[in-house]
Design a protein around this motif. Structure first.
Motif, PDB file in Angstrom:
ATOM      1  N   GLN A 190       0.853  -1.186   0.000  1.00 51.14           N
ATOM      2  CA  GLN A 190       0.000   0.000   0.000  1.00 51.14           C
ATOM      3  C   GLN A 190       0.891   1.240   0.000  1.00 51.14           C
ATOM      4  N   MET A 191       0.633   2.149  -0.927  1.00 49.40           N
ATOM      5  CA  MET A 191       1.486   3.332  -1.101  1.00 49.40           C
ATOM      6  C   MET A 191       0.796   4.597  -0.617  1.00 49.40           C
ATOM      7  N   PRO A 192       1.573   5.622  -0.274  1.00 50.02           N
ATOM      8  CA  PRO A 192       1.000   6.902   0.174  1.00 50.02           C
ATOM      9  C   PRO A 192       0.452   7.713  -0.996  1.00 50.02           C
ATOM     10  N   LEU A 193      -0.628   7.197  -1.597  1.00 51.82           N
ATOM     11  CA  LEU A 193      -1.245   7.854  -2.746  1.00 51.82           C
ATOM     12  C   LEU A 193      -2.763   7.901  -2.608  1.00 51.82           C
ATOM     13  N   ASP A 194      -3.255   7.785  -1.374  1.00 51.24           N
ATOM     14  CA  ASP A 194      -4.698   7.845  -1.137  1.00 51.24           C
ATOM     15  C   ASP A 194      -5.165   9.300  -1.110  1.00 51.24           C
ATOM     16  N   ALA A 195      -6.390   9.512  -1.567  1.00 47.05           N
ATOM     17  CA  ALA A 195      -6.927  10.871  -1.619  1.00 47.05           C
ATOM     18  C   ALA A 195      -7.094  11.478  -0.230  1.00 47.05           C
ATOM     19  N   GLN A 200      -0.423   5.374   6.664  1.00 44.37           N
ATOM     20  CA  GLN A 200       0.541   5.293   7.759  1.00 44.37           C
ATOM     21  C   GLN A 200       1.461   4.103   7.509  1.00 44.37           C
ATOM     22  N   ARG A 201       2.761   4.321   7.584  1.00 42.69           N
ATOM     23  CA  ARG A 201       3.714   3.252   7.318  1.00 42.69           C
ATOM     24  C   ARG A 201       3.469   2.039   8.212  1.00 42.69           C
ATOM     25  N   GLY A 202       3.123   2.265   9.475  1.00 42.68           N
ATOM     26  CA  GLY A 202       2.920   1.166  10.401  1.00 42.68           C
ATOM     27  C   GLY A 202       1.728   0.299  10.065  1.00 42.68           C
ATOM     28  N   ASP A 203       0.782   0.848   9.290  1.00 42.97           N
ATOM     29  CA  ASP A 203      -0.404   0.082   8.913  1.00 42.97           C
ATOM     30  C   ASP A 203      -0.181  -0.781   7.680  1.00 42.97           C
ATOM     31  N   MET A 204       0.897  -0.512   6.959  1.00 38.31           N
ATOM     32  CA  MET A 204       1.147  -1.183   5.688  1.00 38.31           C
ATOM     33  C   MET A 204       1.642  -2.606   5.905  1.00 38.31           C
ATOM     34  N   VAL A 205       1.112  -3.551   5.136  1.00 38.52           N
ATOM     35  CA  VAL A 205       1.626  -4.919   5.127  1.00 38.52           C
ATOM     36  C   VAL A 205       2.840  -4.942   4.200  1.00 38.52           C
ATOM     37  N   THR A 206       4.010  -5.203   4.743  1.00 39.75           N
ATOM     38  CA  THR A 206       5.252  -5.083   3.992  1.00 39.75           C
ATOM     39  C   THR A 206       5.526  -6.306   3.122  1.00 39.75           C
TER      40      THR A 206
END
Length: 327
Positions: A190-195, A200-206
């Motif tokens: 998931q990338m920081p491109l949401d409207a 949040q980096r911590g919420d992303m599944v790496t």
């Protein structure tokens, strides 16, 4: 050629045909949607084809991917594909879609010259699909995938984003399903491109988490040299089937990036995360020649930064969300 100061050559063009979408994915846009571009702001079909022609004949682009928003919502899509397929040299043509409407358009797109598709599907469970997309269209996506395979839009690639606490338990099931249907699965961080700018980096599944979960059921072996492809790939249980992971955040691939992007309103973006754009639409509508437009495009790409800077403390998310940029 479209070369930058770091020696990278852009041969892959991503063309957004619309910023509109018929889903409301939670990691992309709010439930009520966004303010769409007005029709006069959008490139016409003729303008899209002309800019693709400039990219192919003047600038050395060899691959063209049509994106959105949702490109199947573009009324002139089939005609655009047909005209771009007639260019010489002929570029390889692909489409990134959410799959809704693909069942009724796959045959026409294939006949027009489309080579393959990427279809977004984050879950195998219709009830989770409704949560993620706020729409009850899971069956339409499955039908679209079936149609793409049947009409020869191969390889059919499936893009999946895992959301923590929502569908992150499905990674092995998604891969098992893709293998059984002969689809090439690619997980995307998931990338920081949401409207909403709520990433949040911590919420992303790496990528590391994804590979760990897949490794519990499958034997994964690193594939051959990656090149400029955004996905790292692994052979599954010895191959020949493969699975990919696009880790734009934790394992950036900027050093080998070969992409240039054109938005639906005619702006060149040298990076998915760029905060600056270069206007080709105004030049196009002011009577600029193909050579003039090519020159503007070269200038736009020449200043491309070495990397997206996601790990830099000064990183600021671009104003445009993914739906308005094109993947």
């Amino acid at each position: 050629m479209l070369i930058d100061t770091h020696g990278r050559i852009a041969r892959d063009l991503r063309v957004s045909l619309t910023d509109r979408c018929n889903l409301r994915c939670t990691y992309c846009m709010p439930e009520e949607g966004l303010r769409w571009l007005a029709k006069p702001e959008l490139l016409t079909d003729d303008e899209v084809v002309r800019l693709v022609s400039v990219a192919v004949t003047e600038l050395g682009v060899t691959e063209v991917r049509f994106t959105g928003g949702e490109p199947l919502l573009r009324p002139g899509l089939v005609g655009i594909v047909e005209r771009c397929a007639a260019l010489a040299p002929r570029p390889r043509l692909s489409l990134t879609t959410n799959g809704i409407g693909l069942a009724r358009t796959a045959e026409a797109l294939r006949a027009a010259g489309l080579d393959r598709v990427n279809v977004s599907l984050d879950t195998l469970r219709p009830e989770v699909f409704r949560i993620l997309t706020r729409r009850d269209r899971h069956h339409d996506v499955i039908a679209g995938l079936d149609a793409a395979r049947a009409t020869g839009l191969l390889p059919v690639k499936v893009n999946s984003v895992l959301m923590r606490g929502v569908n992150d338990d499905e990674a092995p099931d998604l891969l098992d399903w893709a293998l059984r249907h002969d689809y090439e699965l690619r997980f995307i961080e998931q990338m920081p491109l949401d409207a909403q700018h709520g990433w949040q980096r911590g919420d992303m599944v790496t990528a590391a988490e994804i590979l760990e979960r897949l490794g519990a059921r499958f034997a994964l072996t690193p594939d051959a040299v990656r090149g400029s492809a955004p996905a790292e790939r692994w052979l599954v249980d010895g191959g020949p089937a493969r699975v990919g992971v696009i880790a734009s955040v934790t394992r950036p691939f900027c050093r080998a990036c070969d992409r240039t992007r054109l938005t639906a309103d005619g702006q060149v973006r040298d990076c998915l995360f760029a905060r600056e754009e270069s206007d080709l639409r105004t030049a196009l509508r002011s009577g600029a020649s193909d050579q003039d437009i090519a020159g503007l495009w070269r200038t736009a790409m020449w200043g491309k930064k070495a990397g997206a800077g996601l790990d830099d403390a000064s990183f600021v998310q671009p104003e445009r969300p993914m739906s308005a940029i094109g993947g």
